[in-house]
Design a protein around this motif. Structure first.
Motif, PDB file in Angstrom:
ATOM      1  N   GLU A   1      -1.945  84.526  54.253  1.00 35.18           N
ATOM      2  CA  GLU A   1      -1.371  85.141  55.449  1.00 35.18           C
ATOM      3  C   GLU A   1      -0.383  84.224  56.175  1.00 35.18           C
ATOM      4  OE1 GLU A   1      -2.799  87.098  59.705  1.00 35.18           O
ATOM      5  OE2 GLU A   1      -4.318  86.378  58.298  1.00 35.18           O
ATOM      6  N   ASP A   2      -0.750  82.992  56.426  1.00 33.28           N
ATOM      7  CA  ASP A   2       0.145  82.078  57.158  1.00 33.28           C
ATOM      8  C   ASP A   2       1.444  81.840  56.398  1.00 33.28           C
ATOM      9  OD1 ASP A   2      -1.709  81.865  59.212  1.00 33.28           O
ATOM     10  OD2 ASP A   2      -2.572  79.998  58.453  1.00 33.28           O
ATOM     11  N   ASP A   3       1.334  81.624  55.094  1.00 33.35           N
ATOM     12  CA  ASP A   3       2.533  81.437  54.275  1.00 33.35           C
ATOM     13  C   ASP A   3       3.416  82.680  54.334  1.00 33.35           C
ATOM     14  OD1 ASP A   3       1.910  78.861  53.391  1.00 33.35           O
ATOM     15  OD2 ASP A   3       0.805  79.605  51.653  1.00 33.35           O
ATOM     16  N   LEU A   4       2.808  83.844  54.183  1.00 34.90           N
ATOM     17  CA  LEU A   4       3.577  85.090  54.170  1.00 34.90           C
ATOM     18  C   LEU A   4       4.307  85.314  55.487  1.00 34.90           C
ATOM     19  CD1 LEU A   4       1.063  87.425  52.298  1.00 34.90           C
ATOM     20  CD2 LEU A   4       3.187  86.450  51.401  1.00 34.90           C
ATOM     21  N   ARG A   5       3.681  84.978  56.588  1.00 32.01           N
ATOM     22  CA  ARG A   5       4.330  85.123  57.898  1.00 32.01           C
ATOM     23  C   ARG A   5       5.513  84.158  58.021  1.00 32.01           C
ATOM     24  NH1 ARG A   5       1.518  88.561  61.132  1.00 32.01           N
ATOM     25  NH2 ARG A   5      -0.666  88.892  60.591  1.00 32.01           N
ATOM     26  N   SER A   6       5.332  82.939  57.555  1.00 30.51           N
ATOM     27  CA  SER A   6       6.433  81.971  57.580  1.00 30.51           C
ATOM     28  C   SER A   6       7.578  82.431  56.688  1.00 30.51           C
ATOM     29  CB  SER A   6       5.945  80.600  57.115  1.00 30.51           C
ATOM     30  OG  SER A   6       5.001  80.077  58.015  1.00 30.51           O
ATOM     31  N   TYR A   7       7.231  82.962  55.534  1.00 32.05           N
ATOM     32  CA  TYR A   7       8.262  83.430  54.612  1.00 32.05           C
ATOM     33  C   TYR A   7       9.001  84.642  55.165  1.00 32.05           C
ATOM     34  CZ  TYR A   7       5.984  80.269  51.324  1.00 32.05           C
ATOM     35  OH  TYR A   7       5.454  79.165  50.721  1.00 32.05           O
ATOM     36  N   ALA A   8       8.324  85.460  55.960  1.00 29.78           N
ATOM     37  CA  ALA A   8       8.998  86.603  56.592  1.00 29.78           C
ATOM     38  C   ALA A   8      10.072  86.108  57.555  1.00 29.78           C
ATOM     39  CB  ALA A   8       7.982  87.476  57.321  1.00 29.78           C
ATOM     40  N   ASP A   9       9.762  85.055  58.300  1.00 24.88           N
ATOM     41  CA  ASP A   9      10.750  84.491  59.226  1.00 24.88           C
ATOM     42  C   ASP A   9      11.926  83.892  58.459  1.00 24.88           C
ATOM     43  OD1 ASP A   9       9.134  85.230  61.368  1.00 24.88           O
ATOM     44  OD2 ASP A   9       8.169  83.257  61.499  1.00 24.88           O
ATOM     45  N   LEU A  10      11.629  83.189  57.367  1.00 28.22           N
ATOM     46  CA  LEU A  10      12.695  82.608  56.554  1.00 28.22           C
ATOM     47  C   LEU A  10      13.545  83.707  55.926  1.00 28.22           C
ATOM     48  CD1 LEU A  10      14.164  80.269  55.232  1.00 28.22           C
ATOM     49  CD2 LEU A  10      12.325  80.165  53.513  1.00 28.22           C
ATOM     50  N   ARG A  11      12.909  84.753  55.443  1.00 28.45           N
ATOM     51  CA  ARG A  11      13.636  85.882  54.868  1.00 28.45           C
ATOM     52  C   ARG A  11      14.599  86.493  55.885  1.00 28.45           C
ATOM     53  NH1 ARG A  11      14.511  91.195  56.357  1.00 28.45           N
ATOM     54  NH2 ARG A  11      15.037  92.412  54.551  1.00 28.45           N
ATOM     55  N   ASN A  12      14.137  86.657  57.113  1.00 27.42           N
ATOM     56  CA  ASN A  12      14.995  87.227  58.156  1.00 27.42           C
ATOM     57  C   ASN A  12      16.199  86.334  58.433  1.00 27.42           C
ATOM     58  OD1 ASN A  12      13.417  89.485  58.380  1.00 27.42           O
ATOM     59  ND2 ASN A  12      12.258  88.723  60.131  1.00 27.42           N
ATOM     60  N   ALA A  13      15.986  85.036  58.441  1.00 23.69           N
ATOM     61  CA  ALA A  13      17.101  84.106  58.655  1.00 23.69           C
ATOM     62  C   ALA A  13      18.115  84.216  57.516  1.00 23.69           C
ATOM     63  CB  ALA A  13      16.585  82.672  58.781  1.00 23.69           C
TER      64      ALA A  13
ATOM     65  N   VAL B   1      18.631  86.801  55.385  1.00 19.08           N
ATOM     66  CA  VAL B   1      19.256  88.124  55.267  1.00 19.08           C
ATOM     67  C   VAL B   1      20.132  88.470  56.466  1.00 19.08           C
ATOM     68  CG1 VAL B   1      18.748  90.597  55.175  1.00 19.08           C
ATOM     69  CG2 VAL B   1      17.507  89.017  53.703  1.00 19.08           C
ATOM     70  N   HIS B   2      19.639  88.227  57.662  1.00 19.04           N
ATOM     71  CA  HIS B   2      20.334  88.707  58.858  1.00 19.04           C
ATOM     72  C   HIS B   2      21.441  87.791  59.348  1.00 19.04           C
ATOM     73  CE1 HIS B   2      17.720  92.108  59.125  1.00 19.04           C
ATOM     74  NE2 HIS B   2      16.647  91.340  59.146  1.00 19.04           N
TER      75      HIS B   2
ATOM     76  N   TYR C   1      27.086  82.304  51.049  1.00 17.60           N
ATOM     77  CA  TYR C   1      26.673  81.469  52.176  1.00 17.60           C
ATOM     78  C   TYR C   1      25.438  82.067  52.828  1.00 17.60           C
ATOM     79  CZ  TYR C   1      26.413  79.224  56.678  1.00 17.60           C
ATOM     80  OH  TYR C   1      25.962  78.533  57.771  1.00 17.60           O
ATOM     81  N   VAL C   2      24.427  81.264  52.961  1.00 22.22           N
ATOM     82  CA  VAL C   2      23.227  81.659  53.707  1.00 22.22           C
ATOM     83  C   VAL C   2      22.936  80.574  54.725  1.00 22.22           C
ATOM     84  CG1 VAL C   2      22.210  83.071  51.890  1.00 22.22           C
ATOM     85  CG2 VAL C   2      21.694  80.646  51.984  1.00 22.22           C
ATOM     86  N   ILE C   3      22.404  80.974  55.874  1.00 24.75           N
ATOM     87  CA  ILE C   3      22.123  80.021  56.939  1.00 24.75           C
ATOM     88  C   ILE C   3      20.957  79.101  56.575  1.00 24.75           C
ATOM     89  CG2 ILE C   3      20.571  81.530  58.241  1.00 24.75           C
ATOM     90  CD1 ILE C   3      21.923  80.403  60.794  1.00 24.75           C
ATOM     91  N   ALA C   4      20.065  79.602  55.723  1.00 18.48           N
ATOM     92  CA  ALA C   4      18.900  78.814  55.324  1.00 18.48           C
ATOM     93  C   ALA C   4      18.711  78.954  53.819  1.00 18.48           C
ATOM     94  CB  ALA C   4      17.659  79.305  56.056  1.00 18.48           C
ATOM     95  N   GLU C   5      18.803  77.847  53.128  1.00 17.31           N
ATOM     96  CA  GLU C   5      18.574  77.831  51.678  1.00 17.31           C
ATOM     97  C   GLU C   5      17.212  77.191  51.448  1.00 17.31           C
ATOM     98  OE1 GLU C   5      19.468  78.549  47.662  1.00 17.31           O
ATOM     99  OE2 GLU C   5      20.392  79.297  49.479  1.00 17.31           O
ATOM    100  N   PRO C   6      16.232  77.959  50.944  1.00 21.97           N
ATOM    101  CA  PRO C   6      14.881  77.433  50.774  1.00 21.97           C
ATOM    102  C   PRO C   6      14.824  76.248  49.808  1.00 21.97           C
ATOM    103  CG  PRO C   6      14.933  79.817  50.465  1.00 21.97           C
ATOM    104  CD  PRO C   6      16.350  79.346  50.515  1.00 21.97           C
TER     105      PRO C   6
END
Length: 112
Positions: free
Chosen positions: A50-62, A64-65, A72-77
């Motif tokens: 759960e904690d990982d998935l929530r963090s990944y949701a925030d990273l995904r939003n950064a 994509v949006h 170019y992406v603002i955050a490259e994992p």
């Protein structure tokens, strides 16, 4: 700047999103955080990650949006983050069965 990690990350994230929808049994849109809340009631692995998935949701939003160009992406994992989400994706896709966890090899057998 390459986007290989972000592409791999988004692919795994989308597969997890679909899997959570299957677990919850919905086809319509539901925010990812709510999907986690519903799916963790039905699948213990979702609760575990759960904690990982929530963090990944925030990273995904950064990623994509805030994308301003194709390459170019603002955050490259980081690679370790990509490998972790791919691991979670694979684990949710094919969870270990109880029998697999407790199966033991029999090396000696005596007939009575």
């Amino acid at each position: 700047m390459g986007t290989e990690n972000s592409d791999r990350f988004l692919t795994a994230f989308n597969r997890i999103d679909h899997r959570l929808r299957d677990i919850v049994g919905i086809k319509d849109f539901m925010p990812f955080y709510r999907l986690i809340d519903q799916a963790k009631k039905k699948e213990v692995l979702v609760k575990k990650y759960e904690d990982d998935l929530r963090s990944y949701a925030d990273l995904r939003n950064a990623i994509v949006h805030h994308r301003t160009a194709l390459n170019y992406v603002i955050a490259e994992p980081h690679t370790d983050v990509v490998e972790r989400i791919e691991y979670i994706d694979a684990t949710l896709a094919k969870p270990m069965l109880v029998g697999q966890m407790f199966r033991k090899r029999v090396f000696v057998f005596q007939e009575k």
